[in-house]
Design a protein around this motif. Sequence first.
Motif, PDB file in Angstrom:
ATOM      1  N   LYS A 310       0.827  -1.202   0.000  1.00 43.34           N
ATOM      2  CA  LYS A 310       0.000   0.000   0.000  1.00 43.34           C
ATOM      3  C   LYS A 310       0.866   1.258   0.000  1.00 43.34           C
ATOM      4  N   GLU A 311       1.921   1.242   0.823  1.00 38.39           N
ATOM      5  CA  GLU A 311       2.785   2.421   0.925  1.00 38.39           C
ATOM      6  C   GLU A 311       3.420   2.736  -0.418  1.00 38.39           C
ATOM      7  N   LYS A 312       3.911   1.678  -1.063  1.00 38.75           N
ATOM      8  CA  LYS A 312       4.577   1.887  -2.349  1.00 38.75           C
ATOM      9  C   LYS A 312       3.586   2.380  -3.399  1.00 38.75           C
ATOM     10  N   ARG A 313       2.380   1.871  -3.312  1.00 41.44           N
ATOM     11  CA  ARG A 313       1.373   2.292  -4.295  1.00 41.44           C
ATOM     12  C   ARG A 313       1.093   3.783  -4.168  1.00 41.44           C
ATOM     13  N   ALA A 314       1.133   4.270  -2.936  1.00 43.61           N
ATOM     14  CA  ALA A 314       0.832   5.680  -2.706  1.00 43.61           C
ATOM     15  C   ALA A 314       1.903   6.581  -3.310  1.00 43.61           C
ATOM     16  N   GLN A 315       3.074   6.018  -3.594  1.00 47.90           N
ATOM     17  CA  GLN A 315       4.179   6.840  -4.058  1.00 47.90           C
ATOM     18  C   GLN A 315       4.375   6.860  -5.574  1.00 47.90           C
ATOM     19  N   VAL A 316       3.547   6.111  -6.304  1.00 45.20           N
ATOM     20  CA  VAL A 316       3.822   6.043  -7.740  1.00 45.20           C
ATOM     21  C   VAL A 316       2.852   6.901  -8.546  1.00 45.20           C
ATOM     22  N   SER A 317       3.358   7.386  -9.679  1.00 44.36           N
ATOM     23  CA  SER A 317       2.554   8.236 -10.559  1.00 44.36           C
ATOM     24  C   SER A 317       2.058   7.435 -11.759  1.00 44.36           C
ATOM     25  N   ARG A 318       1.178   8.028 -12.514  1.00 41.66           N
ATOM     26  CA  ARG A 318       0.706   7.397 -13.755  1.00 41.66           C
ATOM     27  C   ARG A 318       1.879   7.135 -14.676  1.00 41.66           C
ATOM     28  N   GLU A 319       2.785   8.103 -14.707  1.00 39.18           N
ATOM     29  CA  GLU A 319       3.958   7.975 -15.571  1.00 39.18           C
ATOM     30  C   GLU A 319       4.792   6.762 -15.175  1.00 39.18           C
ATOM     31  N   ASP A 320       4.976   6.580 -13.867  1.00 42.27           N
ATOM     32  CA  ASP A 320       5.764   5.443 -13.384  1.00 42.27           C
ATOM     33  C   ASP A 320       5.121   4.128 -13.821  1.00 42.27           C
ATOM     34  N   LEU A 321       3.797   4.070 -13.707  1.00 38.75           N
ATOM     35  CA  LEU A 321       3.087   2.839 -14.068  1.00 38.75           C
ATOM     36  C   LEU A 321       3.192   2.577 -15.567  1.00 38.75           C
ATOM     37  N   ALA A 322       3.087   3.640 -16.364  1.00 35.83           N
ATOM     38  CA  ALA A 322       3.185   3.473 -17.810  1.00 35.83           C
ATOM     39  C   ALA A 322       4.590   2.985 -18.177  1.00 35.83           C
ATOM     40  N   ARG A 323       5.582   3.579 -17.542  1.00 33.48           N
ATOM     41  CA  ARG A 323       6.965   3.198 -17.814  1.00 33.48           C
ATOM     42  C   ARG A 323       7.181   1.723 -17.463  1.00 33.48           C
ATOM     43  N   THR A 324       6.666   1.314 -16.302  1.00 32.33           N
ATOM     44  CA  THR A 324       6.859  -0.065 -15.872  1.00 32.33           C
ATOM     45  C   THR A 324       6.184  -1.037 -16.837  1.00 32.33           C
ATOM     46  N   THR A 325       4.989  -0.680 -17.280  1.00 32.99           N
ATOM     47  CA  THR A 325       4.292  -1.546 -18.222  1.00 32.99           C
ATOM     48  C   THR A 325       5.146  -1.717 -19.480  1.00 32.99           C
ATOM     49  N   LEU A 326       5.678  -0.600 -19.954  1.00 32.46           N
ATOM     50  CA  LEU A 326       6.486  -0.649 -21.168  1.00 32.46           C
ATOM     51  C   LEU A 326       7.748  -1.497 -20.961  1.00 32.46           C
ATOM     52  N   VAL A 327       8.414  -1.274 -19.841  1.00 33.61           N
ATOM     53  CA  VAL A 327       9.664  -1.988 -19.564  1.00 33.61           C
ATOM     54  C   VAL A 327       9.395  -3.489 -19.394  1.00 33.61           C
ATOM     55  N   THR A 328       8.341  -3.814 -18.667  1.00 36.66           N
ATOM     56  CA  THR A 328       8.011  -5.218 -18.421  1.00 36.66           C
ATOM     57  C   THR A 328       7.783  -5.960 -19.738  1.00 36.66           C
ATOM     58  N   ILE A 329       6.949  -5.364 -20.562  1.00 31.85           N
ATOM     59  CA  ILE A 329       6.586  -6.046 -21.805  1.00 31.85           C
ATOM     60  C   ILE A 329       7.779  -6.119 -22.754  1.00 31.85           C
ATOM     61  N   THR A 330       8.542  -5.049 -22.814  1.00 32.55           N
ATOM     62  CA  THR A 330       9.707  -5.044 -23.694  1.00 32.55           C
ATOM     63  C   THR A 330      10.747  -6.072 -23.245  1.00 32.55           C
ATOM     64  N   ASN A 331      11.029  -6.096 -21.951  1.00 27.28           N
ATOM     65  CA  ASN A 331      12.009  -7.064 -21.454  1.00 27.28           C
ATOM     66  C   ASN A 331      11.570  -8.485 -21.706  1.00 27.28           C
ATOM     67  N   ASN A 332      10.286  -8.713 -21.569  1.00 29.54           N
ATOM     68  CA  ASN A 332       9.777 -10.062 -21.795  1.00 29.54           C
ATOM     69  C   ASN A 332       9.955 -10.471 -23.255  1.00 29.54           C
ATOM     70  N   ILE A 333       9.665  -9.528 -24.155  1.00 31.31           N
ATOM     71  CA  ILE A 333       9.845  -9.817 -25.575  1.00 31.31           C
ATOM     72  C   ILE A 333      11.328 -10.058 -25.860  1.00 31.31           C
ATOM     73  N   ALA A 334      12.172  -9.248 -25.233  1.00 34.78           N
ATOM     74  CA  ALA A 334      13.614  -9.414 -25.431  1.00 34.78           C
ATOM     75  C   ALA A 334      14.058 -10.811 -25.009  1.00 34.78           C
ATOM     76  N   SER A 335      13.567 -11.284 -23.860  1.00 37.70           N
ATOM     77  CA  SER A 335      13.930 -12.621 -23.370  1.00 37.70           C
ATOM     78  C   SER A 335      13.562 -13.688 -24.381  1.00 37.70           C
ATOM     79  N   ILE A 336      12.331 -13.605 -24.839  1.00 37.82           N
ATOM     80  CA  ILE A 336      11.850 -14.639 -25.762  1.00 37.82           C
ATOM     81  C   ILE A 336      12.632 -14.574 -27.068  1.00 37.82           C
TER      82      ILE A 336
END
Lengths: 404, 760
Positions: A310-336
């Motif tokens: 909960k604490e960590k959630r309170a500290q993140v912005s929309r931008e942070d979430l968008a960035r993480t989504t992008l990084v997660t998906i890109t890294n996963n594609i890179a792995s495969i």
Amino acid sequence: MGPYTCKECSALQIMEKSHTKVISNSLTNGMSIRKSHFNGIVPPMPWFGMDIGGTLSKLVFFEPKDSIVEKTEDETQLLSNVTKYLTKNSAYGKSGHRDEHLQMDNVKICNRVGTLHFIRFPTSEMNNFLELAKKKGMAASVSTVCATGGGAFKFEENFKNELNLKLCKCDELDSLIRGLLFTVASNNNECYFWSQCTADEQCSKQEYTFQYKKYPFIVVNIGSGVSVLAVYGPNNYKRISGTSIGGGTFLGLCSLLTGCNSFDEAIELAANGDNTKVDKLVRDIYGGSYSKFGLPGELVASSFGHMNSKEKRAQVSREDLARTTLVTITNNIASIARMCALNERIDRVCFVGNFLRVNPISMKLLSHAMDYWSKGSQKAIFLNHEGYFGAIGCLLSFDERFKE
Amino acid sequence: MMEEKGTPKSITLPETLEVFRNLKNAKQFAIDIGGSLTKIAYYSTVSFRRVYYAADNVDKNNDEDKDEKQDKFVYTYSEQARLHFVKFETKYIENCLDFIGENLVSSDERKGKSIKATGGGAYKYSKLIQEKLGLEVDKEDELDCLIIGCNFLLKNISDEAFVYNRNGSPEYEFQTADPHVFPYMLVNIGSGVSILKVESDSSYERIGGTATGGGTFWGLGTLLTKAKSFEDLLDLAEKGDHRKADMLVKDIYGGDYKNLGMHSDLIASSFGKVCPRQNAESDYNEADLARSLLFAISNDIGQIACLYAMMHSLKKVYFGGYFLRNRSLSMHTISFSIKFWSRGTVHSLFLRHEGYLGAIGAFLKGTEDCDSDKFSWLENYAGSGSNRTQLTFGKRVDQLELDRWESPLTFCPLLKDPSTYIPDTVDLNSDKEAREYWLNCFEESIENYVKYAIASQPNSTTAEKRASMFKEKFISRVKLLKIKPFAYGNLTVRGLLDTINQCLKEFDFPDPYLTQKRTENEYALTCLQTRLEELDSLDFEERQRELVMGVMAGNTFDWGAKETVTLMKSGKFNFQQARAQIPARPWLIDCLDQWVLKICNRLYKRVAIFIDNSGFDIVLGILPLAREMLRQGSRLLLCANSAPALNDVTHTELVVLLRQAAAICPIIAKGLDDGTLQSMETAQGGPCLDLSRLGRELANELLTVDLIVLEGMGRAVHTNIDAEFVCDCFKLAIIKNRWLAKRLGGDMFSVVCKFECCEQ
């Protein structure tokens, strides 16, 4: 992969609408036209190639620039109307868009010389597109349009009913490879790579001379989903892998997490975010690197790993979430992609597809992942016409030179 | 080990319903703190009463009244080592540590002691542990611990690994104990995913991993839904419809993508339908999103695992961690993904105790109490629970308990193919009818056990209470098994019988049939002389036949079989009647002629007999057969249970019994004297016989055996009717269960007389 089939666009059907005449061989510059399913018959202008994907529809239009006169008045008139409408504007309706910077001049297709124009619109706007096409009379003298992508099947009826247009369906992966090979051969500066991608500030785009006649290489097409192809020759490839976690996932998750409504908006958000507030890094678990297994502290250990707190959630912005989504998906594609390349023992990997449009973050991540884990032996290659190869390949489907 | 002798005074109720059992005796701790779940492992010794059984004891009681006798048993206390594992959500770690701190031995004893800690949280919480428990914290490498734990489970725990087929029958396909474990790949799905290649006990390598793991599911799930916990998220996912959010092949193609052979329902793009918004009827809810997420992540992990397995040419992939939790949806998705991407060449295997790997490993790292050369382990079904127990502070936890056997166990060396040996005849997993029958059968017959349990301790004030707790525990177990037949691995008659036995022991009924067994033995011994004379009057060939008939008649007496119990309770059923009741030949399985022909022409050098019931069975059935073989010049090895189970003869009882028989028969006396008649214990404590878990001493002796005799339903029918051996084998039993008899094509009291010659 089975042989290329395009049963629908047999010459017979084209000839049914009889105002088309057989284009004579007189135009050929010594090249003999071989028999194919088009039987040397080139359809009347205007020429389109369409790739109707899950999210985006891509349209390639060939504008002849040579002095050859079209066969009929109708054809000439229509071509002129369509050309005027498409080339004078760069936006069509609410969501159609022409990528002017991608325009390809002096392209030779079926012995015609001209310019290729690249247009895209969301597949969800298909009905508006059909309406617009009808209004502009784009299909008035044409009977058949070559189309690929799933939408070529899904919207076949709509094209027929709305525009009285027959879709000549081409396989999407065949088209992709054909379009890619053609574009690379036509454009000297089509390919590039990211140099020094390990250091973000110094990372820059560098031209890359792609030895496209040298096989094999890997093509990773990132659209709504992802396909990984190993290409062994101009007509010899196989789909070796793929994942459902692709561009559609990025947009879908981003929209759920940030309320954004478009890909461009999502990328914009991501550019200003910080994923380390959302992801759990190796150092968050081990206090530093996990040196026993050579895992650096900055490596993401668990994507979104902080978000159950909960604490960590309170500290993140929309931008942070968008960035993480992008990084997660890109890294996963890179792995495969990386492992597919390793399993196939191939070191050149071309990344294409509209997920990479206006998306240097992902390109750099992909480059970095390939470089880092392979210790420099694998190379990530990018192409300027990232998402259009399917549509280009489709347009080329009646050009004999690209058939076996 | 025996600590003290004594008669029972006050028996305290065992605290079976509590978590952190035997905490006061806890000797050593390990803790594995993950991002989601914390596992605590500790080692304790549990004290059990055993009935002290010796010849002197029997003699002393001989002339007293029957009623009196029951009170005069001498009990000994024996200590058994036990490993306890408790799993709970990491967010309750403070409560748990407080609880342990309060209940643990005095702080003096803790001084200087340490606790092994592993998992991501080992760093974060080490100070807290030190504060709350006063124990030094030794951090252990997470992956080392995982591998040690995984190897331990694969080698020691029956039915640990299974293949999951959602639509298959059986749904769970458990792997049999296999001496060849390596090489394998372990995919540990914690917050992130680690992929490990394991080549031997001492060598492994981290070959890769992915950051898209359990933490991603949990983190994203928390952002996308209102779920409060990981379990909530999983529950939500089970209710959702991913097609609302995911773009399927048919959403793009309108049907299948035939050129690539892709089915229309395959997911083309996870969450691909979310943006841009489709039409209103395809609106998704949070359950749909949770399911999409679960599919995306499970598929992805399966695919990446598969790529690594193919890269390293590994065929077996095990999954550990906290993500799967034996949920069918996740296991099915991962299995499907691996099957799809490897075209069936890579096999995904799941572990019943996937969450405990790290804790087991951490524990084993600091101890010699688990040396596999000295000990072996058995899952304690009475104390382990996949059903949720309430902790004192109201939180859900899981438990696992392993009992230590004080000797290493090994495969019977006479088995033809140990790696394909299955110690169960009827597969209750795939056979629904059989499952229902046996579960009901055990549920109904539990009352008999309760009566005997109470009667065995007439002076105890708590016997009735304990017996009803025993009943409650077992009935609730049967109820659970009716819903989740796979909760404890392969469901078998053997496992159910073991569970009854363990539950009885747990509630301090060490040997409810003791009086019964003794009375029967004594009575049978009085008939032995007559029986032997009767046999000796027959000519050689006739005698061989009659000896087999005798074994069959003896085997009719069995307090474990529901239907015979009624007959025996009437008290009017004696050996002669049993003899007369044996059906006319040909029997259900009838190799009597082959046997007689063989025994007339061949002298076996050494014969091992795995014996069954007390009373007529051992005394009038088996002993005369053994005596005959001794007389012919064979060496005899009688194998009996190490611990009591129903009215089966235990090894200590057998020793006494042989001495008593020696007083009657000089051949037996001579055999005992010159060592040609030996008795050994099997290291088993149930009414069945699992030949993959024999004591090493017995296994060594069996190497020289050229005939193995298996007697009784539990040993010859339920478990080993299909077992093949490298020597001759004689399986003898009376089927005292109408259902089973019908199943095998016979009727009540059908005879199994199966003689198999080993082709040399």
